[in-house]
Design an enzyme around this catalytic site. Structure first.
Site, PDB file in Angstrom:
ATOM      1  N   VAL A  29     -11.298  39.072  -0.609  1.00  0.00           N
ATOM      2  CA  VAL A  29     -11.068  40.110  -1.360  1.00  0.00           C
ATOM      3  C   VAL A  29     -10.362  39.406  -2.544  1.00  0.00           C
ATOM      4  O   VAL A  29      -9.672  38.459  -2.453  1.00  0.00           O
ATOM      5  CB  VAL A  29      -9.874  40.941  -0.678  1.00  0.00           C
ATOM      6  CG1 VAL A  29      -9.321  41.920  -1.818  1.00  0.00           C
ATOM      7  CG2 VAL A  29     -10.524  41.594   0.501  1.00  0.00           C
ATOM      8  N   ALA A  77     -10.006  45.189   2.640  1.00  0.00           N
ATOM      9  CA  ALA A  77     -10.747  44.280   3.792  1.00  0.00           C
ATOM     10  C   ALA A  77     -10.776  45.208   4.809  1.00  0.00           C
ATOM     11  O   ALA A  77     -12.095  45.378   5.677  1.00  0.00           O
ATOM     12  CB  ALA A  77     -10.026  43.136   4.082  1.00  0.00           C
ATOM     13  N   ASN A  81      -4.834  32.006   9.277  1.00  0.00           N
ATOM     14  CA  ASN A  81      -4.964  32.955   8.634  1.00  0.00           C
ATOM     15  C   ASN A  81      -4.144  34.153   9.515  1.00  0.00           C
ATOM     16  O   ASN A  81      -5.093  35.080   9.964  1.00  0.00           O
ATOM     17  CB  ASN A  81      -6.156  33.397   7.965  1.00  0.00           C
ATOM     18  CG  ASN A  81      -6.135  34.283   6.868  1.00  0.00           C
ATOM     19  OD1 ASN A  81      -5.043  35.178   6.791  1.00  0.00           O
ATOM     20  ND2 ASN A  81      -7.324  34.458   6.125  1.00  0.00           N
ATOM     21  N   TYR A 139      -7.780  42.133  12.004  1.00  0.00           N
ATOM     22  CA  TYR A 139      -8.921  42.238  13.036  1.00  0.00           C
ATOM     23  C   TYR A 139      -8.415  42.778  14.451  1.00  0.00           C
ATOM     24  O   TYR A 139      -9.389  43.740  15.033  1.00  0.00           O
ATOM     25  CB  TYR A 139      -9.737  41.046  13.395  1.00  0.00           C
ATOM     26  CG  TYR A 139     -10.307  40.380  12.170  1.00  0.00           C
ATOM     27  CD1 TYR A 139     -11.173  41.194  11.330  1.00  0.00           C
ATOM     28  CD2 TYR A 139     -10.295  39.258  11.648  1.00  0.00           C
ATOM     29  CE1 TYR A 139     -11.709  40.690  10.107  1.00  0.00           C
ATOM     30  CE2 TYR A 139     -11.004  38.739  10.433  1.00  0.00           C
ATOM     31  CZ  TYR A 139     -11.675  39.665   9.730  1.00  0.00           C
ATOM     32  OH  TYR A 139     -12.301  38.981   8.514  1.00  0.00           O
TER      33      TYR A 139
END
Length: 271
Positions: A188, A198, A225, A232
């Protein structure tokens, strides 16, 4: 407690007076609350799918449209990809990476027979309507280069395929796995982060994988990250432990990078 005691007394004394309890007003559901999209509904008795959730999300991010990348998007796709994954590369390597990515997109992806691959972009609907957004450019002061972009059409990118390049092979012959979609290159633009872009891309990719008949979807995520890992996991992905000694394939990025291998089962939609 007073209500319970009064009720017990009324069972023994015929004319006992019960205190009046004002009923609670019904709870008001906020139109912005989308948490029920990913939780089991007591009425329907099933978990709502991500493809259903897509229809609710435009109310939260009304200026974002998820679609397949078009040729006029390719430079911005290359710019978004390289600025996100290789931000520290200086000239001329930064320009070489962008041009290489651009050429690869124009020449077409190399796709084995029976496989699919698409590049999705999060496009700003305001640009689609009137092209009124502030323009951007790739600029390198040292080299004296300034290449105009398309005015901020692309806010984010994502690639999804069924090639299974980074999935563990099946059986002693190392056969390619089928029925599993793979997400990669989720990026992004800096100024559009923390706005749900995202998340919109991942949900649309999941819906696309279902339309392809895939039973699950997988990805690799950099262990450092934490924001991406949290995203997720919030979408139902879970980390899969790599067996000790196994050499599972993973993306070829910067040396020393380590990844979580994450997967999610795609539940069958009920009619």
């Amino acid at each position: 407690m007073q209500t319970v005691l009064s009720l017990s007394v009324s069972l023994c004394v015929p004319h006992a007076h019960l205190p009046y309890v004002h009923p609670k007003p019904p709870a008001q559901k906020s139109p912005w609350n989308t948490s029920n999209l990913w939780h089991r509904s007591p009425v329907e008795g099933r978990r709502k799918s991500s493809s259903e959730a897509v229809h609710y999300l435009p109310a939260i991010c009304p200026d974002i449209v998820i679609r397949e990348a078009r040729p006029e998007d390719y430079w911005e796709v290359a710019e978004t990809h390289c600025s996100s994954f290789f931000p520290d590369h200086g000239f001329p390597m930064d320009l070489v990476l962008r041009v290489d990515r651009l050429v690869a997109m124009f020449s077409g992806f190399s796709i084995p027979p029976g496989c699919r691959k698409k590049c999705l972009v999060a496009s700003n609907s305001n640009f689609e309507e009137n092209n009124s957004l502030e323009s951007e450019s790739y600029e390198n002061v040292e080299a004296g280069l300034k290449l105009p972009l398309n005015g901020g059409r692309v806010s984010g990118i994502l690639t999804i395929d069924t090639i299974a390049e980074f999935l563990p092979r099946r059986g002693p012959l190392g056969k390619r796995r089928t029925g599993i979609a793979y997400i990669s290159n989720v990026a992004v633009r800096q100024r559009r982060r923390r706005r749900g872009v995202a998340r919109r891309l991942v949900i649309e990719a999941e819906a696309l994988a279902k339309s392809w008949g895939c039973r699950s979807i997988a990805l690799h995520c950099d262990v450092n990250n934490s924001a991406a890992v949290a995203l997720y996991k919030s979408q139902g992905f879970r980390c899969v432990k790599v067996p000790e000694g196994a050499k599972w394939p993973h993306p070829k990025t910067l040396p020393g990078s380590t990844f979580h291998f994450m997967m999610k089962l795609l539940h069958v939609q009920y009619s």
